[in-house]
Design a protein around this motif. Structure first.
Motif, short mmCIF file in Angstrom:
data_model
loop_
_atom_site.label_atom_id
_atom_site.label_comp_id
_atom_site.label_asym_id
_atom_site.label_seq_id
_atom_site.Cartn_x
_atom_site.Cartn_y
_atom_site.Cartn_z
N LEU A 18 0.83 -1.21 0.00
CA LEU A 18 0.00 0.00 0.00
C LEU A 18 0.87 1.26 0.00
O LEU A 18 0.47 2.31 -0.53
N GLY A 19 2.06 1.15 0.59
CA GLY A 19 2.98 2.29 0.59
C GLY A 19 3.42 2.68 -0.80
O GLY A 19 3.28 3.84 -1.21
N PRO A 20 3.94 1.73 -1.60
CA PRO A 20 4.31 2.06 -2.98
C PRO A 20 3.14 2.51 -3.85
O PRO A 20 3.34 3.26 -4.80
N ILE A 21 1.90 2.05 -3.54
CA ILE A 21 0.75 2.54 -4.30
C ILE A 21 0.62 4.05 -4.09
O ILE A 21 0.39 4.82 -5.04
N GLY B 272 3.32 5.69 -6.12
CA GLY B 272 2.96 5.80 -7.53
C GLY B 272 1.89 6.84 -7.78
O GLY B 272 1.93 7.58 -8.78
N PHE B 273 0.91 6.92 -6.88
CA PHE B 273 -0.16 7.91 -7.01
C PHE B 273 0.45 9.32 -7.00
O PHE B 273 0.04 10.19 -7.76
N THR B 274 1.46 9.49 -6.16
CA THR B 274 2.16 10.77 -6.10
C THR B 274 2.86 11.07 -7.41
O THR B 274 2.79 12.18 -7.93
N SER B 275 3.55 10.08 -7.94
CA SER B 275 4.29 10.27 -9.19
C SER B 275 3.35 10.60 -10.35
O SER B 275 3.67 11.42 -11.21
N LEU C 50 0.82 0.69 -10.34
CA LEU C 50 -0.63 0.68 -10.11
C LEU C 50 -1.10 2.03 -9.58
O LEU C 50 -2.15 2.55 -9.99
N GLY C 51 -0.31 2.60 -8.66
CA GLY C 51 -0.64 3.93 -8.14
C GLY C 51 -0.61 4.99 -9.23
O GLY C 51 -1.48 5.88 -9.28
N ILE C 52 0.39 4.92 -10.10
CA ILE C 52 0.47 5.87 -11.22
C ILE C 52 -0.75 5.74 -12.12
O ILE C 52 -1.38 6.74 -12.51
N MET C 53 -1.12 4.51 -12.46
CA MET C 53 -2.27 4.27 -13.33
C MET C 53 -3.55 4.80 -12.70
O MET C 53 -4.39 5.42 -13.37
N LEU C 54 -3.72 4.58 -11.39
CA LEU C 54 -4.92 5.07 -10.71
C LEU C 54 -4.98 6.60 -10.74
O LEU C 54 -6.06 7.18 -10.91
N ALA C 55 -3.83 7.26 -10.58
CA ALA C 55 -3.81 8.72 -10.64
C ALA C 55 -4.20 9.20 -12.03
O ALA C 55 -4.97 10.15 -12.18
N TYR C 56 -3.68 8.53 -13.06
CA TYR C 56 -4.03 8.88 -14.44
C TYR C 56 -5.52 8.67 -14.69
O TYR C 56 -6.19 9.51 -15.28
N LEU C 57 -6.04 7.52 -14.24
CA LEU C 57 -7.44 7.19 -14.49
C LEU C 57 -8.38 8.15 -13.77
O LEU C 57 -9.31 8.72 -14.38
N VAL D 51 -7.34 14.42 -2.24
CA VAL D 51 -7.98 13.77 -1.09
C VAL D 51 -7.93 12.26 -1.24
O VAL D 51 -7.68 11.52 -0.28
N LEU D 52 -8.16 11.76 -2.46
CA LEU D 52 -8.12 10.32 -2.70
C LEU D 52 -6.72 9.75 -2.45
O LEU D 52 -6.58 8.56 -2.12
N GLY D 53 -5.70 10.58 -2.57
CA GLY D 53 -4.34 10.13 -2.31
C GLY D 53 -4.09 9.74 -0.86
O GLY D 53 -3.09 9.09 -0.56
#
Length: 458
Positions: free
Chosen positions: A58-61, A64-67, A156-163, A175-177
């Motif tokens: 969950l930490g790396p997600i 990735g979301f940050t990136s 996966l975190g990057i993809m979620l941020a893009y989506l 907030v979702l981050g």
């Protein structure tokens, strides 16, 4: 001094963990006979390595979301807050709970600076701690695959941020981050400490219990216990190391390999490509650049999942070489495409073809990066560093990675404004050098215990 003598050292209180994670198994190990009745109760409470990996992933997600946050939001942030281009460049990179909230409620650029600074501390720790923890708890035959879950979670975190960036505005996205780390914090209380860290700290009882919990209570851990004890006993009791000691090959060689791989990972330009993928696709003539960026994120997740499956079969070195070679060819295609676009008419069919070719090259670069250079440098770094300098050496390697990530992120847009073709040529040269570096210096760690790997450097 023996392992057990070290455990009885008067400084034992200083070696206790700051955060007592895995409290359920600690209680069970100390009061198993009186409160749980038998070892069967402990057996029922064992937790698998895979479950531990999924919790810490969950930490790396969040990482990735940050990136990925910058790519779909940078235009809206600049417009809503009235930022200049230079200000938006200074705010490229890293979001934990307080930082995300600061970003979400931002009224000017100072909130964004504060949010990114706060998140930098959290994500910096995550980027080093998670791969090391996974390497230290994973069984030998699964260490590469489980270690690659770290990078899989990042993608996966990057993809979620893009989506999500396609559907929600940037404040809601911030907030979702918060969610990954909000789930991660309570999850940490249900996973055991790293057995090797406990052994290094002299906590013999906790070390053996943690290892038994991770391997299952029907597993024979005697061989692994003895290997870890021998490794710890052969290292110095000092928690720090003198610079003079770094002249020894067992220290300087793994440190050089770890730092080198993590530097080259960033200097290949991957963060520049990911953070500014929308800009790159716009320059290539793609109309829906944000949708194309999400497509790249999804492809990256799939390619990294393939690496997770292959790394314990094909080996680390082979995947690194194939990945670097593929990145070199892909970046060559992109560089040539942009150079040709600069010299042909924008109305010609050649211009359109070069635009398509540059997009294909960028996608191929992301795919080939994900097949090796994305995940494996972190896996190897966590495997090769000696246990008595892992904290210091790992921190130096991680600092190097983040410094060059910052350099690439800060210079990517400036370089692209200077020359898109020239930018990708620079990245291509770095990728070509990576092939040489891996071929000459990176050892194969597949099928070897952490103790065997570290003994090979002596």
């Amino acid at each position: 001094m023996s392992f057990r003598d070290d455990a009885e050292d008067g400084r034992g209180d200083l070696r206790k963990p700051f955060l007592h994670t895995g409290s359920w198994y600690r209680m069970g190990s100390r009061m198993g006979s009186s409160m749980l009745g038998s070892s069967q109760a402990l057996r029922d409470k064992s937790i698998s390595v895979v479950a531990c990996v999924l919790i810490v992933a969950l930490g790396p997600i969040q990482f990735g979301f940050t990136s990925g946050y910058s790519s779909p939001t940078q235009s809206a942030i600049i417009e809503d807050l009235g930022l200049t281009v230079s200000e938006s460049l200074m705010i490229a990179a890293i979001p934990n709970i307080i930082g995300w909230l600061a970003i979400s409620f931002a009224r000017d650029s100072s909130f964004l600076y504060m949010g990114r600074l706060l998140e930098g501390f959290g994500v910096g720790i995550i980027s080093y701690t998670v791969p090391v923890y996974i390497a230290e708890i994973a069984p030998q035959n699964l260490r590469g695959s489980l270690g690659s879950v770290n990078q899989l979670s990042v993608t996966l975190g990057i993809m979620l941020a893009y989506l999500l960036g396609l559907f929600v505005e940037w404040r809601i996205l911030a907030v979702l981050g918060i969610l990954p780390c909000t789930i991660l914090i309570p999850g940490l209380f249900f996973i055991p400490e790293s057995p090797r860290w406990l052994a290094k700290m002299g906590m013999t009882e906790d070390f053996e219990t943690s290892l038994q919990v991770l391997r299952g209570f029907d597993a024979d851990i005697s061989i692994e216990v003895n290997e870890i004890k021998r490794s710890v006993a052969s290292t110095t009791r000092r928690t720090t190391i003198r610079f003079a000691d770094l002249k020894e090959r067992r220290y300087w060689f793994p440190l050089m390999v770890g730092i080198g791989l993590l530097m080259l990972q960033q200097l290949s330009g991957i963060n520049g490509v990911l953070f500014y993928s929308s800009t790159i696709f716009e320059a290539a003539g793609v109309k829906s650049s944000n949708a194309a960026t999400f497509g790249v994120g999804a492809i990256q997740v799939i390619a990294t999942a393939v690496t997770t499956w292959l790394v314990d079969k094909a080996g680390r070195r082979l995947l690194l070489i194939v990945s670097s070679f593929g990145m070199t060819l892909s970046l060559l295609v992109v560089a040539v495409s942009f150079f040709l676009k600069d010299v042909v008419s924008s109305d010609s069919s050649v211009y359109s073809i070069m635009g398509i070719l540059s997009v294909v090259g960028v996608v191929a670069m992301v795919v080939t990066f994900s097949l090796g250079m994305g995940a494996i440098p972190w896996v190897i770094m966590s495997e090769i560093l000696p246990i008595n300098i892992k904290g210091l050496a790992g921190s130096i390697a991680t600092l190097s990675n983040w410094f060059f990530a910052w350099v690439v992120t800060m210079t990517a847009n400036l370089l692209l404004d200077w020359s898109s073709g020239g930018t990708f040529t620079i990245y291509m040269v770095v990728s070509a050098f990576t092939i040489v570096f891996v071929t000459l210096w990176v050892p194969e760690t597949k099928g070897r215990t952490l103790e065997e790997i570290q003994w090979s450097f002596r």
